[in-house]
Design a protein around this motif. Structure first.
Motif, mmCIF file in Angstrom:
data_model
loop_
_atom_site.group_PDB
_atom_site.id
_atom_site.type_symbol
_atom_site.label_atom_id
_atom_site.label_comp_id
_atom_site.label_asym_id
_atom_site.label_seq_id
_atom_site.Cartn_x
_atom_site.Cartn_y
_atom_site.Cartn_z
ATOM 1 N N PHE A 203 0.854 -1.191 0.000
ATOM 2 C CA PHE A 203 0.000 0.000 0.000
ATOM 3 C C PHE A 203 0.896 1.248 0.000
ATOM 4 C CE2 PHE A 203 -4.004 1.613 2.511
ATOM 5 C CZ PHE A 203 -3.772 2.925 2.152
ATOM 6 N N GLU B 273 1.968 4.043 -3.047
ATOM 7 C CA GLU B 273 1.549 5.432 -2.883
ATOM 8 C C GLU B 273 2.764 6.341 -3.030
ATOM 9 O OE1 GLU B 273 -2.284 6.116 -0.213
ATOM 10 O OE2 GLU B 273 -0.443 5.937 0.931
ATOM 11 N N GLN C 151 -0.948 0.102 9.861
ATOM 12 C CA GLN C 151 -0.677 1.506 9.528
ATOM 13 C C GLN C 151 0.828 1.797 9.574
ATOM 14 O OE1 GLN C 151 -2.338 4.058 8.386
ATOM 15 N NE2 GLN C 151 -0.950 5.749 8.805
ATOM 16 N N ILE D 55 2.279 0.721 6.440
ATOM 17 C CA ILE D 55 1.991 1.659 5.340
ATOM 18 C C ILE D 55 3.057 2.754 5.339
ATOM 19 C CG2 ILE D 55 0.384 3.405 4.452
ATOM 20 C CD1 ILE D 55 -1.927 1.798 5.569
ATOM 21 N N THR D 56 3.333 3.290 6.539
ATOM 22 C CA THR D 56 4.292 4.396 6.594
ATOM 23 C C THR D 56 5.708 3.907 6.256
ATOM 24 O OG1 THR D 56 4.706 4.148 8.972
ATOM 25 C CG2 THR D 56 2.927 5.611 8.344
ATOM 26 N N ILE E 193 5.938 3.737 2.537
ATOM 27 C CA ILE E 193 6.114 5.066 1.953
ATOM 28 C C ILE E 193 7.581 5.502 2.103
ATOM 29 C CG2 ILE E 193 5.504 7.504 2.189
ATOM 30 C CD1 ILE E 193 2.706 6.589 3.106
ATOM 31 N N GLN F 236 -9.656 12.303 6.965
ATOM 32 C CA GLN F 236 -8.257 11.871 6.825
ATOM 33 C C GLN F 236 -7.736 12.230 5.435
ATOM 34 O OE1 GLN F 236 -7.132 7.809 5.698
ATOM 35 N NE2 GLN F 236 -5.971 7.658 7.595
ATOM 36 N N GLN F 237 -8.521 11.881 4.423
ATOM 37 C CA GLN F 237 -8.040 12.094 3.060
ATOM 38 C C GLN F 237 -8.111 13.561 2.646
ATOM 39 O OE1 GLN F 237 -6.442 9.871 1.224
ATOM 40 N NE2 GLN F 237 -6.638 8.407 2.892
ATOM 41 N N ASN G 209 -2.380 12.841 1.057
ATOM 42 C CA ASN G 209 -1.715 12.231 -0.091
ATOM 43 C C ASN G 209 -1.266 13.241 -1.142
ATOM 44 O OD1 ASN G 209 -1.555 9.548 0.800
ATOM 45 N ND2 ASN G 209 -3.777 9.459 0.619
ATOM 46 N N ASN H 207 6.819 10.600 9.487
ATOM 47 C CA ASN H 207 5.579 9.821 9.385
ATOM 48 C C ASN H 207 5.695 8.496 10.154
ATOM 49 O OD1 ASN H 207 2.997 9.236 8.484
ATOM 50 N ND2 ASN H 207 3.645 8.549 6.461
ATOM 51 N N PHE I 34 -0.566 14.315 11.832
ATOM 52 C CA PHE I 34 -1.335 13.333 11.053
ATOM 53 C C PHE I 34 -0.959 11.914 11.471
ATOM 54 C CE2 PHE I 34 -1.939 10.285 7.742
ATOM 55 C CZ PHE I 34 -3.189 10.571 7.224
ATOM 56 N N GLY J 103 -3.802 9.381 10.911
ATOM 57 C CA GLY J 103 -3.354 8.206 10.150
ATOM 58 C C GLY J 103 -3.972 6.923 10.690
ATOM 59 N N TRP K 134 -8.530 3.721 10.733
ATOM 60 C CA TRP K 134 -8.405 2.271 10.555
ATOM 61 C C TRP K 134 -8.800 1.557 11.834
ATOM 62 C CZ3 TRP K 134 -7.936 0.901 5.695
ATOM 63 C CH2 TRP K 134 -7.294 1.758 4.806
ATOM 64 N N ASN L 226 -12.357 5.148 1.653
ATOM 65 C CA ASN L 226 -11.003 5.678 1.828
ATOM 66 C C ASN L 226 -10.325 5.867 0.472
ATOM 67 O OD1 ASN L 226 -8.329 6.215 2.925
ATOM 68 N ND2 ASN L 226 -7.870 4.081 2.528
ATOM 69 N N ASN M 119 -9.294 9.322 -1.420
ATOM 70 C CA ASN M 119 -7.879 9.387 -1.770
ATOM 71 C C ASN M 119 -7.734 9.786 -3.249
ATOM 72 O OD1 ASN M 119 -5.227 8.630 -2.521
ATOM 73 N ND2 ASN M 119 -5.125 7.016 -0.981
HETATM 74 C C1 BGC Z 1 -3.932 6.662 4.692
HETATM 75 C C2 BGC Z 1 -3.147 6.778 3.442
HETATM 76 C C3 BGC Z 1 -1.942 7.644 3.698
HETATM 77 C C4 BGC Z 1 -1.136 7.107 4.843
HETATM 78 C C5 BGC Z 1 -0.005 8.020 5.182
HETATM 79 C C6 BGC Z 1 -3.059 6.087 5.751
HETATM 80 O O1 BGC Z 1 -3.761 5.927 6.929
HETATM 81 O O2 BGC Z 1 -5.102 5.899 4.501
HETATM 82 O O3 BGC Z 1 -3.934 7.293 2.418
HETATM 83 O O4 BGC Z 1 -1.151 7.742 2.564
HETATM 84 O O5 BGC Z 1 -1.945 6.906 5.971
HETATM 85 O O6 BGC Z 1 0.799 7.497 6.205
#
Ligand code: BGC
Length: 561
Positions: free
Chosen positions: A16, A20, A134, A137-138, A141, A251-252, A257, A289, A349, A354, A358, A381, A385
């Protein structure tokens, strides 16, 4: 085994995040190779969330029919194919098509992986695993940003590297079985027992395993009966949707993003001249993040969801406001303001907006519709986004950076009002208590506030009478009736221990306190148990000798000399 399951959660999150984030640095070198209009840039960037939206939509019914494992294997295959094809793309539109495919895989994995985990994990670690998702996800990224920086102009390699987590996911899923719940629901009882036994580390013939599989079969029988789409519109479920979808909207639309996908571009606008410094600054964003997500994980159960949201919305609004001011003036001295604003925004955030949507998405829905409702919520979401990422280059063209960040600021301010009015405090409450309150017809926001709405369920360890007394003494110190009640602490402790409801609250409090001595506790420790404990002390106060004396009712009539 459960660690293995956590790794699956992690891989889906990493997929994810990587997809992104990778476009951020790739855009810089793509611009050198191709002529890209604002529209094409929007399409290419937003292809991932758009594809993911369809992936998440398709995943629910497909996962029911073919199983979670098969679907994760398919997603991993698509993911590898998409990453390689993107790396070989001969033009912008081919790249957009590959990213659409990748997005589809991300959407499927992003929906099925949490489902796979929640069906495999023991109840007590479910919340933690959601946050791990989560965090992953970070990390994804950040990984993408590091690759952007390390690989400079080699955008093809950047995209291809995305195949790596896909391959690991595939290999991992080959080793794992499907979830006990899905197998049991399909009547494959023996396999379900084996799967459950390997998750719990016991033998498939252990009595516990037999009992749990039977319970799963009974529960899943009830679920097929009730998991109808129309139920999602019932008045019981609606307040949960308001919270789930509302939080994802905020959030979005807070613009996260726009920053994650376009960070180097934003830094260029803010006056960073070389693409190396743009990418370095972007890595800073990725690192903040990750680190602040850890802070959020540490706070989420301690200070509660609502408080963390208020802090998050206030922090993001302030950060975004600073960016808007910095961008509006455009002077070099104010660039620094924009950078501080960006750090503040990302930090606030990551610790709050963030993870919270979820986490709350996995808490608020009644069990019977949980899967379906979570599917719809996660589709929202992706929809929001997509909206933000697609519109960002066009909005910047029309309104300028300051205008766009101004809009995001207003959204975060609205988030404060939304939290105040609609978001319930779920921390410290069991999922059963949350569902019970939803069904009671009381406003969802008041969850945990009226003791009558609290179900006497907690999985916090039991406490001794002595511990109950020590905890009550700590709570009395925080009470307005402290002077009157302090001398009675031992008696009040006994009464509290004997009352199931108060004892449940004390057990939760005890767990939350951890190593903090009861006499050092602060209001922040009381969390969702505050109303129960305060109301209890209030009642005691009104019956206490001190109070009765003050109204001339003590000593009792008949005993007066
Ligand atoms: C969001 C993502 C975002 C990410 C950033 C997530 O909770 O759903 O869209 O890019 O957090 O850390």
């Amino acid at each position: 085994m459960i660690y293995f399951v956590a790794i699956i959660a992690g891989l889906a999150g990493i997929l994810f995040g990587y997809d992104e984030g990778v476009i951020a640095g790739a855009l810089l070198s793509l611009h050198q190779e191709f002529t890209i209009s604002a529209f094409a840039e929007g399409v290419m960037t937003s292809a991932v969330p758009l594809g993911a939206l369809f992936g998440a939509l398709a995943a629910g019914p497909l996962a029911e029919r073919h199983g979670r494992r098969t679907l994760l294997l398919a997603a991993a295959t698509l993911f590898v194919a998409g990453a390689i094809l993107a790396g070989l793309a001969t033009g912008v539109w081919m790249l957009a098509a590959c990213r659409l495919l990748l997005g589809f895989a991300v959407g499927v994995a992003g929906m099925v992986a949490p489902l796979y985990i929640s069906e495999s994990a023991p109840a007590r670690s479910r919340g933690m695993l959601v946050s791990v998702y989560q965090l992953a996800i970070t990390l994804g990224i950040l990984g993408a940003y590091v690759m952007n920086y390390a690989l400079e102009d080699a955008w093809r390699t950047m995209f291809m590297l995305g195949a790596v987590p896909g391959i690991v996911l595939f290999a991992g899923m080959l080793v794992l079985r499907d979830t006990p719940r899905w197998l049991a629901g399909k009547g494959r009882t023996d396999e379900a027992r084996q799967a459950l036994a390997s998750l719990r580390g016991t033998s498939p013939d252990a009595p516990d395993i037999h009992a749990e599989v039977r319970a799963i079969q009974e529960a899943s029988g009830q679920e097929t009966q009730s998991a109808r789409w129309s139920e999602l519109l019932s008045p019981v479920v609606r307040p949960a949707f308001v919270v789930g979808i509302g939080l994802f909207f905020l959030q979005q639309l807070s613009g996260i993003n726009a920053v994650i996908y376009y960070a180097p571009t934003v830094f260029r606008e803010a006056g960073f001249d070389s693409s190396a410094t743009q990418l370095l600054a972007t890595m800073g964003v990725g690192a903040v993040n990750v680190l602040m997500t850890l802070v959020g994980m540490a706070l989420i159960d301690r200070i509660g969801r609502r408080r963390l949201l208020f802090l998050g919305f206030a922090g993001t609004a302030l950060g975004l406001g600073l960016i808007a001011v910095g961008a509006a003036t455009g002077s070099a001295s104010l660039d620094i303001l924009a950078i501080v604003g960006l750090a503040l925004y990302i930090g606030a955030f990551a610790a709050s907006l963030g993870p919270l949507p979820w986490v709350m998405m996995s808490e608020v829905f009644p069990l019977r519709v949980r899967g379906l409702a979570m599917g719809v919520t996660s589709v929202s979401n992706w929809g929001f986004n997509f909206l933000v990422v697609f519109s960002f280059p066009l909005l910047v063209q029309g309104l300028g950076l300051a205008g766009v960040f101004g809009i995001y600021t207003v959204v975060c301010l609205a988030g404060l009002v939304f939290t105040l009015r609609y978001v319930p405090e779920t921390s410290g409450l069991s999922l059963e208590a949350i569902e019970h309150h939803l069904r009671s017809g009381l406003p969802f926001r008041t969850l945990g506030e009226s003791p009558a709405s609290i179900v006497l369920v907690t999985d916090a360890p039991d406490i001794s009478p002595e511990r109950a007394t020590a905890l009550i003494a700590g709570v009395i110190r925080l009470s307005p009736h402290r002077q009157n009640l302090e001398a009675l602490a031992a008696d009040i402790g006994r009464v509290a221990y004997a009352n199931v409801q108060v004892r449940c609250a004390l057990r939760e409090l005890n767990r939350r306190l951890g190593g903090t001595p009861p006499l050092a506790m602060g209001r922040q420790h009381l969390g969702a148990q505050a109303p129960t404990l305060h109301t209890f002390l209030e009642h005691i106060h009104f019956a206490s000798p001190g109070f009765l004396q003050s109204v001339g009712e003590w000593p009792p009539r008949g005993t007066r000399g």
